[in-house]
Write a protein that holds these residues in place. Structure first.
Motif, PDB file in Angstrom:
ATOM      1  N   ALA A  25       0.859  -1.071  -0.041  1.00  0.00           N
ATOM      2  CA  ALA A  25      -0.026   0.158  -0.104  1.00  0.00           C
ATOM      3  C   ALA A  25       0.872   1.203  -0.044  1.00  0.00           C
ATOM      4  O   ALA A  25       0.386   2.255  -0.282  1.00  0.00           O
ATOM      5  N   ALA A  26       2.184   1.287   0.446  1.00  0.00           N
ATOM      6  CA  ALA A  26       2.925   2.326   0.480  1.00  0.00           C
ATOM      7  C   ALA A  26       4.079   2.356  -0.633  1.00  0.00           C
ATOM      8  O   ALA A  26       4.740   3.303  -0.774  1.00  0.00           O
ATOM      9  N   SER A  27       4.140   1.405  -1.551  1.00  0.00           N
ATOM     10  CA  SER A  27       5.386   1.434  -2.388  1.00  0.00           C
ATOM     11  C   SER A  27       4.499   1.775  -3.834  1.00  0.00           C
ATOM     12  O   SER A  27       3.653   1.357  -4.630  1.00  0.00           O
ATOM     13  N   PRO A  28       5.346   2.884  -4.396  1.00  0.00           N
ATOM     14  CA  PRO A  28       4.947   3.617  -5.750  1.00  0.00           C
ATOM     15  C   PRO A  28       5.391   2.602  -7.009  1.00  0.00           C
ATOM     16  O   PRO A  28       4.870   3.028  -7.914  1.00  0.00           O
ATOM     17  N   VAL A  29       6.261   1.562  -6.504  1.00  0.00           N
ATOM     18  CA  VAL A  29       6.279   0.824  -7.547  1.00  0.00           C
ATOM     19  C   VAL A  29       6.095  -0.835  -7.402  1.00  0.00           C
ATOM     20  O   VAL A  29       6.573  -0.904  -6.050  1.00  0.00           O
ATOM     21  N   CYS A  30       5.329  -1.444  -8.295  1.00  0.00           N
ATOM     22  CA  CYS A  30       5.167  -3.024  -7.808  1.00  0.00           C
ATOM     23  C   CYS A  30       5.680  -3.756  -8.959  1.00  0.00           C
ATOM     24  O   CYS A  30       4.765  -3.714  -9.983  1.00  0.00           O
ATOM     25  N   LEU A  31       6.309  -4.694  -8.984  1.00  0.00           N
ATOM     26  CA  LEU A  31       6.705  -5.839  -9.588  1.00  0.00           C
ATOM     27  C   LEU A  31       6.091  -6.885  -9.278  1.00  0.00           C
ATOM     28  O   LEU A  31       6.052  -7.594  -8.124  1.00  0.00           O
ATOM     29  N   TYR A  32       5.070  -7.613 -10.390  1.00  0.00           N
ATOM     30  CA  TYR A  32       4.432  -8.758  -9.586  1.00  0.00           C
ATOM     31  C   TYR A  32       4.689  -9.925 -10.918  1.00  0.00           C
ATOM     32  O   TYR A  32       4.719  -9.596 -11.944  1.00  0.00           O
ATOM     33  N   ALA A  33       4.288 -11.266 -10.462  1.00  0.00           N
ATOM     34  CA  ALA A  33       4.450 -12.386 -11.315  1.00  0.00           C
ATOM     35  C   ALA A  33       3.345 -12.854 -11.986  1.00  0.00           C
ATOM     36  O   ALA A  33       2.591 -13.946 -11.622  1.00  0.00           O
ATOM     37  N   GLY A  34       3.024 -11.901 -12.916  1.00  0.00           N
ATOM     38  CA  GLY A  34       1.767 -12.297 -13.819  1.00  0.00           C
ATOM     39  C   GLY A  34       0.541 -12.671 -13.133  1.00  0.00           C
ATOM     40  O   GLY A  34       0.069 -12.044 -12.185  1.00  0.00           O
ATOM     41  N   ALA A  49       0.557   3.997  -8.935  1.00  0.00           N
ATOM     42  CA  ALA A  49       1.824   3.359  -8.795  1.00  0.00           C
ATOM     43  C   ALA A  49       2.007   2.618  -9.932  1.00  0.00           C
ATOM     44  O   ALA A  49       1.303   2.331 -11.081  1.00  0.00           O
ATOM     45  N   ARG A  50       3.510   2.507 -10.582  1.00  0.00           N
ATOM     46  CA  ARG A  50       3.850   1.784 -11.633  1.00  0.00           C
ATOM     47  C   ARG A  50       3.663   0.339 -11.222  1.00  0.00           C
ATOM     48  O   ARG A  50       4.406  -0.396 -10.383  1.00  0.00           O
ATOM     49  N   LEU A  51       2.892  -0.401 -12.061  1.00  0.00           N
ATOM     50  CA  LEU A  51       2.756  -1.818 -12.090  1.00  0.00           C
ATOM     51  C   LEU A  51       3.387  -2.702 -13.169  1.00  0.00           C
ATOM     52  O   LEU A  51       2.958  -2.393 -14.297  1.00  0.00           O
ATOM     53  N   VAL A  52       4.190  -3.476 -12.663  1.00  0.00           N
ATOM     54  CA  VAL A  52       5.011  -4.236 -13.820  1.00  0.00           C
ATOM     55  C   VAL A  52       4.873  -5.762 -13.768  1.00  0.00           C
ATOM     56  O   VAL A  52       5.194  -6.353 -12.834  1.00  0.00           O
ATOM     57  N   ASP A  53       4.244  -6.194 -14.755  1.00  0.00           N
ATOM     58  CA  ASP A  53       4.071  -7.566 -14.848  1.00  0.00           C
ATOM     59  C   ASP A  53       5.455  -8.210 -15.434  1.00  0.00           C
ATOM     60  O   ASP A  53       5.727  -7.882 -16.393  1.00  0.00           O
ATOM     61  N   ASP A  75      10.612   3.150  -3.324  1.00  0.00           N
ATOM     62  CA  ASP A  75      10.392   1.673  -2.758  1.00  0.00           C
ATOM     63  C   ASP A  75       9.775   0.824  -3.650  1.00  0.00           C
ATOM     64  O   ASP A  75       9.093   1.399  -4.662  1.00  0.00           O
ATOM     65  N   VAL A  76      10.045  -0.266  -3.587  1.00  0.00           N
ATOM     66  CA  VAL A  76       9.309  -1.429  -4.740  1.00  0.00           C
ATOM     67  C   VAL A  76       9.036  -2.445  -3.824  1.00  0.00           C
ATOM     68  O   VAL A  76       9.368  -3.174  -3.036  1.00  0.00           O
ATOM     69  N   ALA A  77       7.883  -2.828  -4.084  1.00  0.00           N
ATOM     70  CA  ALA A  77       7.194  -4.120  -3.696  1.00  0.00           C
ATOM     71  C   ALA A  77       7.400  -5.098  -5.005  1.00  0.00           C
ATOM     72  O   ALA A  77       6.736  -5.129  -5.956  1.00  0.00           O
ATOM     73  N   ARG A  78       8.413  -6.100  -4.539  1.00  0.00           N
ATOM     74  CA  ARG A  78       8.600  -7.123  -5.539  1.00  0.00           C
ATOM     75  C   ARG A  78       7.667  -8.401  -5.236  1.00  0.00           C
ATOM     76  O   ARG A  78       8.389  -9.207  -4.384  1.00  0.00           O
ATOM     77  N   LEU A  79       6.428  -8.685  -5.838  1.00  0.00           N
ATOM     78  CA  LEU A  79       5.570  -9.860  -5.467  1.00  0.00           C
ATOM     79  C   LEU A  79       5.905 -10.927  -6.119  1.00  0.00           C
ATOM     80  O   LEU A  79       6.294 -11.102  -7.148  1.00  0.00           O
TER      81      LEU A  79
END
Length: 246
Positions: A25-34, A49-53, A75-79
């Protein structure tokens, strides 16, 4: 700024830790596994937020995204699906970040095998039946297994066996495992554990391969093998025994 490797759980959006939810909820960048990370979880990222698949990105491209965010002070949330401690490919990303001098931390998540066990309503370590759980996988199109980590070696112990990335090979694996566990050994296949479209197959090593074929299960499934799946007669554990010194 920090890269947060986060266990996004097995699929249900509410199966994440409070810490994970706060960071997402606080990370402006989020990379996630499809397709492995629920859309509902992505919706909790900050507005804009920048959401990157990462499904179609290679390691260099993923690293570039992480480093660029760090250099921009974000900060990045790498899911990662499940828990990042197993089969997440987190280690190779960390190695790249170490070389680039980028800080990171890790937030654990609910692993797929734990969600599968919950769906089955079964403990994987039952007194007098099995006290060891082996988490492993098989080689198909994935990275080869290291020398000495043959499936037969683990099956010979009689431990509860949890197989990842193996459901597509049940025709070959079931007879191999039956040589050690017996053809009547209980097996469960849980596909998409914890999701709305979860599918549970229960059987034995003698019939599970046909069930998998009939159901058309090809991926996103955990295979659990062991007598714990149907154990009913077993001693109570010492944990709550009246003879235990408290």
């Amino acid at each position: 700024m920090t890269i947060h490797f986060i266990g996004a759980g097995p699929g249900a959006a509410d199966l994440v830790t409070v810490r994970a939810a706060r960071i997402i909820a606080a990370s402006p960048v989020c990379l996630y596994a499809g397709a492995l990370v629920p859309r509902e979880l992505l919706a909790t990222a900050p507005a804009g937020a920048r959401l990157v698949d990462t499904a179609d990105l290679d390691l260099d491209q993923i690293t570039a995204e992480l480093v660029a965010a760090h250099e921009a002070g974000l900060d990045v949330a790498r899911l990662h699906s499940g828990d990042p401690s197993v089969y997440s490919a987190m280690a190779e990303q960390m190695r790249r970040l170490d070389a680039a001098g980028v800080p990171y931390d890790v937030v654990p998540g609910v692993p797929a095998f734990a969600a599968a066990s919950a769906s089955l309503k079964r403990e994987l370590t039952v007194p007098g039946v099995a006290q060891t759980v082996v988490l492993t996988r098989t080689s198909a199109r994935s990275t080869p297994m290291p020398p000495g980590e043959e499936l037969a070696a683990y099956a010979a112990t009689g431990a509860t066996l949890v197989l990842h990335l193996a459901v597509q090979r049940m025709d070959a694996l079931a007879p191999e495992l039956a040589a050690h566990y017996g053809g009547d050994c209980p097996v469960a296949v849980v596909a998409k554990a914890s999701r709305d479209d979860e599918l549970v197959l229960r059987g034995t090593l003698a019939d599970i391969a046909q069930q998998v074929t009939d159901a058309g299960v090809r991926r996103t499934a955990v295979v659990i093998v062991g007598r714990v799946l149907t154990a009913g007669e077993f001693p109570d554990s010492h944990l709550y025994s009246t003879t235990r010194c408290r």
